[in-house]
Enzyme design. Structure first.
Site, mmCIF file in Angstrom:
data_model
loop_
_atom_site.group_PDB
_atom_site.id
_atom_site.type_symbol
_atom_site.label_atom_id
_atom_site.label_comp_id
_atom_site.label_asym_id
_atom_site.label_seq_id
_atom_site.Cartn_x
_atom_site.Cartn_y
_atom_site.Cartn_z
ATOM 1 N N THR B 26 0.836 -1.196 0.000
ATOM 2 C CA THR B 26 0.000 0.000 0.000
ATOM 3 C C THR B 26 0.871 1.246 0.000
ATOM 4 O OG1 THR B 26 -1.770 1.180 1.142
ATOM 5 C CG2 THR B 26 -0.214 0.038 2.520
ATOM 6 N N GLY B 28 0.767 4.661 1.638
ATOM 7 C CA GLY B 28 0.114 5.530 2.610
ATOM 8 C C GLY B 28 0.463 6.964 2.285
ATOM 9 N N LYS B 48 8.597 -0.769 5.799
ATOM 10 C CA LYS B 48 7.985 0.548 5.676
ATOM 11 C C LYS B 48 9.052 1.536 5.243
ATOM 12 C CE LYS B 48 5.069 3.627 8.336
ATOM 13 N NZ LYS B 48 4.385 3.817 9.606
ATOM 14 N N ASP B 155 -2.814 8.341 14.830
ATOM 15 C CA ASP B 155 -3.430 8.219 13.509
ATOM 16 C C ASP B 155 -4.354 7.008 13.485
ATOM 17 O OD1 ASP B 155 -4.064 8.600 10.853
ATOM 18 O OD2 ASP B 155 -2.234 7.692 10.080
#
Lengths: 359, 264
Positions: B26, B28, B48, B155
């Site tokens: 993904t 982000g 990440k 978040d």
């Protein structure tokens, strides 16, 4: 269908005349007039003086609109005015004018109260043709990241305390930067001469952000700024590399920091809803550095940014006419008796009947 | 959504030219998430990567990237130590901008809820179902535990909470994996992910804002399921000392945010 739009929720008085020709054709802007109340440097615009400004200018501007376009009252379908959100006294003074015009022209049952934020969004969409963008709405009173879903403009992120424009305006006051033509504009011009980046607080919480702490911080620095790059006074503010900080540097640093925050929360909303378009509306949206940063972000995501210039970004009457006429087209009607104003009016309270359910 | 444009992996993950580039899971806002391996070829990880942001001033970008990777790693380690279920940290490099974490097999709460609500189409989704309320309760417990150890996520969205897929073998859970169980997608351990904006704080204000962010994510992402959030808060309120004060604070935050006066 032709609509007259009256806007006066803050220090701009705007009169707009818009025409929606046939179904599927783009709207035609017939007139977009504006007159701004400027508070003296070092202070902000207050409700009483602002309302007085609107009262003394509105008749002149409406007359000028008609003269300029050659449109007669009989050709106008509805009168649209800003219902809110905004400052009470200026909103009311414009609403009184809207009621008066409606009664004079026999449109007393075609008076449409428009949400100011929805006006910005619809004008931005009409001008840029962005179909279903994530919207960053940034102005003196609002900071919101918005996306459309199920007949509402839903607020995904917003400033938790003061608005971005309010932060810039008050920063301008602390540095005695003039309010004419706009404090934000003058900060933008000054920032072009800034080079040194001052370490400022950076306050992002998910898709929300906060500006009051940054404002307090920069206000505290205002007294310690160098008069120019050669200022050698010992008590002056310096960067980590030992360079003195000028007002231009602080303007630059503030813009770089707060705009990075705005772009970040917008990007987070885009990632969250899976959008590729982003539309910037509201007065702060004219800032070219903000537009540039947003463009860089959008490009890296394979998307694109849509922005308008000061004619449509800054509060104006045409956006009220546009959103009002869209509502009118779906059968929304309003009478003089119902034509109230409200200082509190959330973007997501408005039913967006003119869009499809999923965009 | 996740178009792999011109992004390149940070070293050392870009070294092996023989194996194909690992899949981008993904994109982000700040980071790109890849599924690859680390330490051994059979250890799957979530990598990440925070690439440089060209829109940000380079000094600010470096400062934020470093601060966020370090903060994220520290918080994850703390959570693990205190028994909050999060992915384990396997490695990090803030100069190159990456963090390697344990791979969690499962799906996001967002996907689970979407799946649940879709199956239940019709005019009204059944929000009373035991499975879905149970899931909300488990979210409440996990959030309470997180806040209880002095961590604020920063978040919280339904995309940053996962349901770990149940082990199909061994654990004696076969009986649960009956295909016709319509609430099956709601079962499993709740795992909090993406601590990129997390901070260590015990202030009621920060905790309340944390909940507020999630509440709004619920309302805007799953408008039909907004009512479910009450169950998260109900269980949260019962799960640790001090939770009640946070919930009262949340009411203040709501007044400032969602229904606050908006001038101009």
């Amino acid at each position: 269908m032709i609509a007259l739009g009256l806007e006066g929720s803050a220090n701009k008085l705007g009169i707009g005349l818009i025409s929606h020709p046939a179904q599927g054709k783009p709207p035609i802007i017939l007139a977009n007039l504006r007159h701004t109340y400027h508070a003296p440097p070092g202070s902000g615009f207050l409700p009483k003086e602002t309302a007085k400004h609107h009262r003394s200018w509105i008749v002149r501007l409406v007359k000028q609109t008609l003269q300029q376009t050659g449109i007669t009252p009989s050709q106008i379908s509805c009168i649209c005015y800003t219902k809110g959100p905004g400052m009470g006294a200026p909103l009311q003074s414009v609403a009184v004018a809207a009621r008066t015009i409606a009664l004079l022209w026999g449109l007393e049952d075609k008076l449409i109260g428009v949400n100011h934020c929805v006006g910005h969004i619809e004008m931005g969409r009409a001008i840029t043709r962005a179909s279903n963008p994530v919207v960053l709405y940034v102005s003196g009173g609002n900071t919101q990241v918005i996306a459309y879903s199920h007949y509402r403009y839903r607020i995904f992120g917003e400033a938790l305390d003061i608005a971005i424009g309010n932060c810039l305006d008050r920063f301008a006051r602390a540095l005695n930067i003039p309010n004419d033509p706009a404090p934000g504009y003058n900060i933008e011009q000054l920032a072009k001469g800034g080079k040194e980046l001052v370490d400022l607080p950076y306050a992002v919480k998910g898709m929300d952000c906060s500006f009051s702490g940054i404002l307090a911080w920069v206000e505290g620095l205002a007294d310690r700024l160098a008069s120019d790059e050669n200022d050698s006074r010992a008590d002056r503010l310096k960067t980590e590399e030992g360079k003195v900080v000028t007002p231009a540097d602080l303007c630059f640093s503030l813009q770089e920091t707060v705009f990075a925050m705005l772009v970040e929360i917008t990007e987070r909303a885009m990632a969250h809803v899976g959008a590729e378009q982003v539309l910037i509306v509201g007065g702060v949206g004219c800032n070219e550095r903000l537009q540039q940063m947003m463009g860089l972000m959008a490009r890296e995501r394979g998307g694109s940014v849509y922005a308008t210039d000061e004619r449509f970004c800054i509060d104006n009457g045409i956006m009220i006419a546009q959103a009002g006429l869209l509502a009118y087209g779906t059968g929304v009607r309003g009478t003089v008796e119902d034509s109230e104003t409200t200082q509190r009016f959330r973007t997501d309270e408005v039913y967006i009947g003119w869009r499809e359910r999923d965009g | 959504m996740a178009q792999s444009t011109t992004h390149t992996l940070p070293p050392p993950f870009n070294s092996s030219s023989t194996t194909p580039k690992p899949p981008l899971i993904t994109q982000g806002a700040e980071a790109l998430l890849y599924k690859t391996t680390y330490l051994t070829p059979s250890t799957p990880i979530a990598l990440k990567h925070r690439p440089k942001k060209s829109y940000r001033h380079p000094t600010l970008d470096t400062r934020l990237t470093k601060a966020r990777i370090l903060a994220e790693a520290r918080v994850l380690v703390k959570c693990k130590r205190e028994g909050v279920v999060v992915p384990a940290v396997l490695g990090a490099d803030w100069e190159e901008g990456w963090l390697a974490c344990e791979w969690i097999e499962g799906k996001t709460i967002r996907a689970a809820l979407d799946g649940y609500l879709k199956r239940d189409v019709g005019e009204e989704a059944d929000l009373r179902g035991e499975g879905v309320r149970g899931l909300m309760g488990r979210i409440g417990v996990v959030l309470a535990k997180l806040h209880g150890i002095g961590v604020v996520h920063g978040d919280l969205t339904t995309s940053n909470l996962m349901v770990r897929q149940l082990e199909r073998e061994g654990d004696g859970l076969e009986s649960l994996s009956l295909g016709e169980n319509r609430e099956k997608g709601l079962e499993g351990e709740v795992v909090i992910i993406d601590f990129g904006l997390a901070t260590q704080s015990v202030q009621d204000e920060d905790r309340a804002v944390d909940l507020y962010v999630l509440e709004r994510a619920f309302g805007s992402t799953h408008p039909q399921a907004e009512g479910l959030f009450e169950e998260v808060l109900r269980v949260y309120g019962e799960s640790y000392k001090g939770a009640k004060v946070v919930l009262r604070r949340l009411e203040d935050v709501r007044l400032r945010g969602r229904k606050k006066s908006m001038i101009g």
